[in-house]
Scaffold this active site. Sequence first.
Site, PDB file in Angstrom:
ATOM      1  CB  SER A 274      -7.592  -4.684 -11.946  1.00 27.63           C
ATOM      2  OG  SER A 274      -6.635  -5.537 -12.553  1.00 27.63           O
TER       3      SER A 274
ATOM      4  CE  LYS B 246      -3.225   2.020 -14.123  1.00 25.94           C
ATOM      5  NZ  LYS B 246      -3.197   0.563 -14.368  1.00 25.94           N
TER       6      LYS B 246
ATOM      7  CD  GLU C  61       2.289   8.270 -12.911  1.00 26.37           C
ATOM      8  OE1 GLU C  61       2.002   9.482 -12.846  1.00 26.37           O
ATOM      9  OE2 GLU C  61       1.557   7.372 -12.439  1.00 26.37           O
TER      10      GLU C  61
HETATM   11  C1  LIG Z   1      -2.413  -0.388 -13.793  1.00 25.22           C
HETATM   12  C2  LIG Z   1      -3.101  -1.664 -13.594  1.00 25.22           C
HETATM   13  C3  LIG Z   1      -2.908  -2.466 -12.443  1.00 25.22           C
HETATM   14  C4  LIG Z   1      -1.919  -2.112 -11.359  1.00 25.22           C
HETATM   15  O1  LIG Z   1      -2.164  -0.922 -10.675  1.00 25.22           O
HETATM   16  P1  LIG Z   1      -2.741  -0.859  -9.197  1.00 25.22           P
HETATM   17  O2  LIG Z   1      -2.537   0.554  -8.814  1.00 25.22           O
HETATM   18  O3  LIG Z   1      -1.937  -1.803  -8.353  1.00 25.22           O
HETATM   19  O4  LIG Z   1      -4.165  -1.246  -9.249  1.00 25.22           O
HETATM   20  C5  LIG Z   1      -3.642  -3.622 -12.312  1.00 25.22           C
HETATM   21  N1  LIG Z   1      -4.519  -4.020 -13.266  1.00 25.22           N
HETATM   22  C6  LIG Z   1      -4.725  -3.295 -14.385  1.00 25.22           C
HETATM   23  C7  LIG Z   1      -5.701  -3.793 -15.393  1.00 25.22           C
HETATM   24  C8  LIG Z   1      -4.037  -2.104 -14.583  1.00 25.22           C
HETATM   25  O5  LIG Z   1      -4.257  -1.391 -15.693  1.00 25.22           O
END
Ligand SMILES: *Cc1c(COP(=O)(O)O)cnc(C)c1O
Length: 394
Positions: free
Chosen positions: A376, A87, A109
Site C-alpha cells: 500500500s 491514498k 482528518e
Molecule cells: C493509511 C494507510 C493504510 C491504512 O488505510 P486503509 O484505508 O486500510 O488502506 C495502509 N497503508 C498505508 C501505506 C497507508 O498510508
Amino acid sequence: MNENNCGRYGPYGGRYSGETLMHALQELEDAYRKAQKDPAFGEEYARFLREYAGRPSLLYHAERMSRDLGTTVYLKREDLNHTGAHKINNVLGQALLAMRMGKKRLIAETGAGQHGVATATAAAYFGLECDVFMGKEDMIRQSLNVYRMELLGATVHEVTDGTATLKDATSEALREWSRRVDDTFYVIGSVVGPHPYPEIVRDFQRVIGDEIRVEMLEKHDRLPSALLACVGGGSNAMGTFYPFIGDPSVRLMAAEAGGEGVESGRHAATVAAGTTGVFHGMKSLFLQDDEGQITPVYSISAGMDYPGIGPEHAYLHDTGRAEYFSITDDEAVDAFEYLSRMEGIIPAIESSHAVALLTKMKSEFTPDDIVVVTISGRGDKDVEAIGRYRGKIR
Ligand SMILES: *Cc1c(COP(=O)(O)O)cnc(C)c1O
C-alpha cells in the site's frame, strides 16, 4: 440522530447523522451519481491518475521471494504512486468531485498525517483551500508531516478532545463540516463513515484491483489464487478485493493490526476483537467497551490504528467471502526487514502486515498458485521508527 437505509452491506453501513449533515450527505450522493454517469468525469479522473499520480502502478514478480516461499508472488506497487501510497487515488477522485460541486475548500482528518498530506497535495494541485484536523498527540508524534502539510499550503488544526488521536480528529472534521457545509467538501480517508463515503472511497480505490486483473490476464491468462492486503479502515484492501468479489476461486485475505497481541489488549484488531456498533455515521465493527465507548487502540503502524473497520469489510467477514487475520508488531517488523532484504523494496509498516501474512500462510500455497500482495505504501517514513524499535538508532 437520523438513520437512512441506503448504503447497506448486510446489517452494516447506513447513514447515521444529524440533520445538517443528512442534507450534505444527500447532496454529495446526488453529485456522485451524476458524476458516475458522466464519461467526462471518469476520463478526467483517469487522466489525473496517469499524469499526476503516476499510474498504472506496476505488478512486480518477486522472484527471490517466490523461491523462498515456494509459491508465485507478485507485488502490487502502490508505493510507486506520487506521495508514496494508495491514498492519492482516493483524494484525487474526491477533490475532483468537490470541484464539480463548486466547493472551494477541502477538509480532512488525519492520524499519522498520510491522508492529510495526500489531501493537502490534491488541494495544492487543484488550487483549493485546505484545512486538516489532527489530534494533538499525533501532531507531536508526526511533526514532520505537520510541516509537510503546511508546506503544501494547508492549515493544520490541533484537536485536544478525548485521546487527541485519529478518532477525535475524525469527529472534529465531521463537526467542522456541519458548521460550514456550503463551501466545504469533507475528504474522508478510508472506506468508513456515513453513506455514500464507503462506496465512493471503494470506487476510487478499485483501480488497484482492476489493474491487477488486467495485468494478470495479460501475463498469465488466469486470475490470481489469492490477494493479500493490510486493513486499517480498509481502503487499500477494499480497492484490491472489490473487482474479485464475484470470483470465488480468488481468496481474499486481510491483515489487521494485532499490535502486541490480541490478548494483550494493546492492538487495533477490529475484526478479531470488535463488536457491532454505530460510530462516525456508520454501523460496523468497533473496538468498544460494554457501554459502547470506543476504546483506545494501539499499533506500531500509525496508519492502522483506527478503532473501526469499513462496513463492507464487516460484511465480507460475516459472509466468509474475505478472511481476516491479526498480525503483531513483531511479525510486521520482521516482514519489513524481510522484503527489504529479499527484494530491495522497503515497504510501509502498514503494508508489512500484508507481507507478514503471506510468510505466515506460505504452507497454504504451492508453486502453481499465484498470490498478489498489495504494497500500500513505501517505508521511507518508517525507517527511523523501526530502527529505534530494533535498537539500531538511538
Ligand atoms: C493509511 C494507510 C493504510 C491504512 O488505510 P486503509 O484505508 O486500510 O488502506 C495502509 N497503508 C498505508 C501505506 C497507508 O498510508
